[in-house]
Design a protein around this motif. Structure first.
Motif, mmCIF file in Angstrom:
data_model
loop_
_atom_site.group_PDB
_atom_site.id
_atom_site.type_symbol
_atom_site.label_atom_id
_atom_site.label_comp_id
_atom_site.label_asym_id
_atom_site.label_seq_id
_atom_site.Cartn_x
_atom_site.Cartn_y
_atom_site.Cartn_z
ATOM 1 N N LEU A 114 6.204 -1.287 -9.646
ATOM 2 C CA LEU A 114 4.891 -0.731 -9.311
ATOM 3 C C LEU A 114 4.617 -0.800 -7.811
ATOM 4 C CD1 LEU A 114 2.951 -2.423 -12.248
ATOM 5 C CD2 LEU A 114 3.697 -0.034 -12.106
ATOM 6 N N PRO A 115 3.678 0.004 -7.311
ATOM 7 C CA PRO A 115 3.369 -0.005 -5.879
ATOM 8 C C PRO A 115 2.990 -1.402 -5.392
ATOM 9 C CG PRO A 115 2.319 1.864 -6.935
ATOM 10 C CD PRO A 115 2.901 1.036 -8.030
ATOM 11 N N GLY A 116 3.710 -1.886 -4.397
ATOM 12 C CA GLY A 116 3.404 -3.184 -3.795
ATOM 13 C C GLY A 116 3.784 -4.380 -4.638
ATOM 14 N N GLN A 117 4.389 -4.176 -5.801
ATOM 15 C CA GLN A 117 4.707 -5.285 -6.704
ATOM 16 C C GLN A 117 5.906 -6.081 -6.182
ATOM 17 O OE1 GLN A 117 6.230 -4.222 -10.609
ATOM 18 N NE2 GLN A 117 5.021 -5.834 -11.578
ATOM 19 N N THR A 118 5.750 -7.399 -6.148
ATOM 20 C CA THR A 118 6.841 -8.283 -5.740
ATOM 21 C C THR A 118 7.534 -8.866 -6.967
ATOM 22 O OG1 THR A 118 5.475 -10.282 -5.699
ATOM 23 C CG2 THR A 118 5.516 -8.926 -3.681
ATOM 24 N N ILE B 176 7.630 5.640 -13.453
ATOM 25 C CA ILE B 176 8.127 6.959 -13.082
ATOM 26 C C ILE B 176 6.935 7.739 -12.557
ATOM 27 C CG2 ILE B 176 9.196 9.096 -13.881
ATOM 28 C CD1 ILE B 176 10.565 7.474 -16.065
ATOM 29 N N VAL B 177 7.007 8.171 -11.318
ATOM 30 C CA VAL B 177 5.887 8.902 -10.712
ATOM 31 C C VAL B 177 5.976 10.358 -11.146
ATOM 32 C CG1 VAL B 177 4.732 9.547 -8.572
ATOM 33 C CG2 VAL B 177 5.865 7.316 -8.760
ATOM 34 N N GLU B 178 5.020 10.763 -11.962
ATOM 35 C CA GLU B 178 5.023 12.106 -12.548
ATOM 36 C C GLU B 178 4.063 13.035 -11.792
ATOM 37 O OE1 GLU B 178 7.065 12.934 -14.794
ATOM 38 O OE2 GLU B 178 7.509 11.219 -16.095
ATOM 39 N N PHE C 295 -0.860 8.850 -8.500
ATOM 40 C CA PHE C 295 0.279 8.290 -7.773
ATOM 41 C C PHE C 295 1.137 9.381 -7.137
ATOM 42 C CE2 PHE C 295 0.720 3.867 -9.982
ATOM 43 C CZ PHE C 295 -0.325 3.395 -9.188
ATOM 44 N N TYR C 296 1.299 10.492 -7.833
ATOM 45 C CA TYR C 296 2.114 11.585 -7.291
ATOM 46 C C TYR C 296 1.463 12.149 -6.018
ATOM 47 C CZ TYR C 296 4.887 15.876 -7.088
ATOM 48 O OH TYR C 296 5.713 16.894 -6.679
ATOM 49 N N ASN C 297 0.154 12.327 -6.087
ATOM 50 C CA ASN C 297 -0.560 12.839 -4.913
ATOM 51 C C ASN C 297 -0.437 11.876 -3.734
ATOM 52 O OD1 ASN C 297 -1.404 15.080 -6.371
ATOM 53 N ND2 ASN C 297 -3.337 14.144 -6.997
ATOM 54 N N LEU C 298 -0.513 10.581 -4.018
ATOM 55 C CA LEU C 298 -0.349 9.597 -2.958
ATOM 56 C C LEU C 298 1.073 9.623 -2.392
ATOM 57 C CD1 LEU C 298 -2.282 6.546 -4.470
ATOM 58 C CD2 LEU C 298 -2.987 7.930 -2.504
ATOM 59 N N LEU D 139 6.673 1.963 -2.919
ATOM 60 C CA LEU D 139 7.281 1.465 -4.144
ATOM 61 C C LEU D 139 8.425 0.507 -3.838
ATOM 62 C CD1 LEU D 139 7.500 4.870 -6.061
ATOM 63 C CD2 LEU D 139 5.854 3.039 -6.462
ATOM 64 N N PRO D 140 8.706 -0.428 -4.750
ATOM 65 C CA PRO D 140 9.896 -1.260 -4.593
ATOM 66 C C PRO D 140 11.134 -0.366 -4.582
ATOM 67 C CG PRO D 140 8.495 -2.104 -6.354
ATOM 68 C CD PRO D 140 7.961 -0.758 -5.974
ATOM 69 N N GLY D 141 12.143 -0.767 -3.844
ATOM 70 C CA GLY D 141 13.375 0.017 -3.807
ATOM 71 C C GLY D 141 14.146 -0.101 -5.105
ATOM 72 N N GLU D 142 15.191 0.712 -5.240
ATOM 73 C CA GLU D 142 15.994 0.722 -6.460
ATOM 74 C C GLU D 142 16.625 -0.640 -6.737
ATOM 75 O OE1 GLU D 142 18.877 3.825 -6.398
ATOM 76 O OE2 GLU D 142 17.393 5.442 -6.445
ATOM 77 N N ASP D 143 17.050 -1.333 -5.697
ATOM 78 C CA ASP D 143 17.702 -2.637 -5.895
ATOM 79 C C ASP D 143 16.726 -3.652 -6.487
ATOM 80 O OD1 ASP D 143 20.065 -1.630 -4.938
ATOM 81 O OD2 ASP D 143 19.859 -2.476 -2.929
ATOM 82 N N LEU D 144 15.494 -3.688 -5.950
ATOM 83 C CA LEU D 144 14.502 -4.626 -6.457
ATOM 84 C C LEU D 144 14.102 -4.249 -7.889
ATOM 85 C CD1 LEU D 144 12.608 -6.992 -6.242
ATOM 86 C CD2 LEU D 144 10.981 -5.553 -4.967
#
Length: 379
Positions: free
Chosen positions: A164-168, A193-195, A200-203, A211-216
Motif C-alpha cells: 500500500l502507499p507509504g506502507q512499511t 493493484i492500482v486500477e 489511487f489511479y488519478n494520484l 508505492l513500495p517497490g516490487e522487492d519490498l
C-alpha cells in the motif's frame, strides 16, 4: 451445472480509494426498488436455467451489502429464498464493513442463513486506513467480530492488503500480528493493484502515489506466507489462507472453473458456456429487468481452447493445482499433450511441480504467478 450465485449490492456509504467495482454512493439511490429488481432477475434466471441449477454457495458482494438497513436486508433475503433453490446450499457468505454491521443486521443475517462473514479490514494501521479511504477503526473490528461470535457466527474471514502507499514492512508485520491474534478460521490478503477510474489511479498519473517497490512487496508476501503457516493457517490459494476444512467454497467455484450465476448491476456470471456481464448503471439495469429482458451488457461464448486456458490460470491459483485426470476428462486430451512445453520450462526453473495427480505452482512460482498464467494462453 450452475453451482453458485453471486448477488451484487452496488451501494456504499464511502468509496474506497482503491476500489474499481461497480458502486455508487448510497444517498438518494433507489435502493428498495433495486432490491425488488434483483428478485425479478433471479426469477427470470431460474425460469431459464432451472434444469442446470445445483446451487451450493451464495455470495453477497459489492459495493457493500451491509450498507443496506436491517429491513432492506430482510427483504433481500426473502426474495433470495423465494427465487433461488437452496436444497443443496452449503455456504452463504456476505461481505461486510466493520463499522456498518449492527446487532440488528447481524441477527437478520443469521436468521436468514448467512453462515460466513467476510469483513473488509485491510489494515490495523489507522493512518493507512485513512489513506485507503476506509472509515472504520480497529475498535470497530474487535467489537464487530465479538458481536458476530456472540450471535453465533463461527466462520469469519477478514481481508487484508499489502503493498500500500507509504506502507512499511513494520506496519505490515504489525497488521499481520493483530490479525492473527483474532484466531479466525480464514484470512485473505491481497497486494494492491492500482486500477483505472480509482482515486489511487488519478494520484498515480499525477506522480502523487508512492508505492513500495516490487522487492519490498515480494518480501511482504514472503512474511505473509510464513506468518500464516506458523499459526496453522494453511495457504490454499495465492491470496487465501484457512484452517483445515474452512476454505471459501464460493471462491473455489471460480478457481475450479465451474458455472455460476451473477445477479445485479455490473455482476458477472458463467452459464452454459457463456461468460456474461450485466449492465452497470443502476437505472439502465433496472429498466432492462422491469421490461422483462435479461440485463446483459456483454456475453462471450467460451471456446474449447479458452476453457483450457481458464482451467490452467484459474486452477494454478490453488496450492493443490490443476488435477490431471479431471483435465483429461473435461477436454478429452492430456494436460501434458497441450501444455508439455510450458510445463517443462517452469519445472526447470523450479516454479512448477508435477506429479501423477496434479500440476501446481511451487512456493517460488507463487511470486511470479501472473507471468506463469500468461504462458498458458494458446496462440
Amino acid at each position: 451445472m450452475i453451482k453458485g450465485a453471486y448477488i451484487h449490492i452496488p451501494f456504499c456509504h464511502q468509496i474506497c480509494h482503491y476500489c474499481d467495482f461497480n458502486k455508487v454512493f448510497f444517498k438518494n439511490q433507489p435502493v428498495d426498488e433495486y432490491i425488488e429488481t434483483l428478485g425479478i432477475e433471479m426469477e427470470m434466471f431460474v425460469e431459464k436455467y432451472r434444469d442446470q441449477l445445483h446451487i451450493e454457495t451464495i455470495f453477497l458482494g459489492g459495493g457493500t451489502p451491509t450498507a443496506l438497513s436491517a429491513p432492506q436486508l430482510q427483504r433481500l433475503f426473502e426474495l433470495i429464498k423465494q427465487h433461488l433453490p437452496q436444497t443443496h446450499l452449503q455456504e452463504f457468505t456476505s461481505e461486510a464493513n466493520p463499522d456498518e454491521l449492527t446487532y440488528d443486521k447481524l441477527v437478520v443475517m443469521k436468521n436468514n442463513g448467512i453462515n460466513r462473514l467476510s469483513l473488509g479490514v485491510q489494515s490495523f494501521d489507522e493512518d493507512i486506513l485513512k489513506r485507503l479511504g476506509r472509515t472504520h477503526s480497529n475498535e470497530h473490528v474487535y467489537h464487530t467480530i465479538q458481536m458476530a461470535k456472540d450471535i453465533g457466527f463461527t466462520n469469519i474471514s477478514i481481508d487484508l492488503m499489502y503493498g500500500l502507499p507509504g506502507q512499511t514492512m513494520e506496519q505490515w508485520k504489525h497488521t499481520l500480528e493483530k490479525a492473527l491474534e483474532l484466531n479466525l478460521p480464514h484470512y485473505s490478503a491481497y497486494s494492491l493493484i492500482v486500477e483505472p477510474k480509482t482515486v489511487f489511479y488519478n494520484l498515480m498519473t499525477k506522480g502523487k502515489l508512492i508505492l513500495p517497490g516490487e522487492d519490498l512487496e515480494a518480501d511482504m508476501y514472503e512474511v505473509l506466507m510464513t506468518a500464516m503457516e506458523s499459526k496453522g493457517i494453511h495457504q490454499y490459494e495465492i491470496s487465501n489462507f484457512a484452517q483445515p476444512g474452512l476454505h471459501s467454497m464460493h471462491n473455489n467455484l471460480y478457481w475450479d472453473n465451474v458455472s455460476y450465476a451473477g445477479f445485479g448491476a455490473g455482476a458477472h456470471g458463467y452459464a452454459k458456456g457463456n461468460r456474461y456481464a450485466n449492465i452497470g448503471p443502476i437505472k439502465k439495469y433496472m429498466d432492462a429487468v422491469t421490461a422483462g429482458e435479461f440485463p446483459i451488457n456483454s456475453s462471450h461464448e467460451v471456446t474449447a481452447t479458452e476453457s483450457m486456458e481458464e482451467e490452467m490460470f484459474l486452477g494454478l491459483r490453488k496450492v493443490a493445482g490443476v488435477n490431471k485426470k479431471q483435465f483429461a476428462e473435461k477436454f478429452g486430451v492430456s494436460l501434458e499433450d497441450v501444455y508439455g512445453q510450458v510445463l517443462s520450462k517452469y519445472m526447470e526453473t523450479g516454479s512448477i511441480h508435477s506429479n501423477e495427480d496434479a500440476v501446481a505452482l511451487t512456493k517460488r512460482g507463487r511470486f511470479i504467478g501472473n507471468e506463469i498464467f500468461q504462458s498458458f494462453l494458446i496462440d
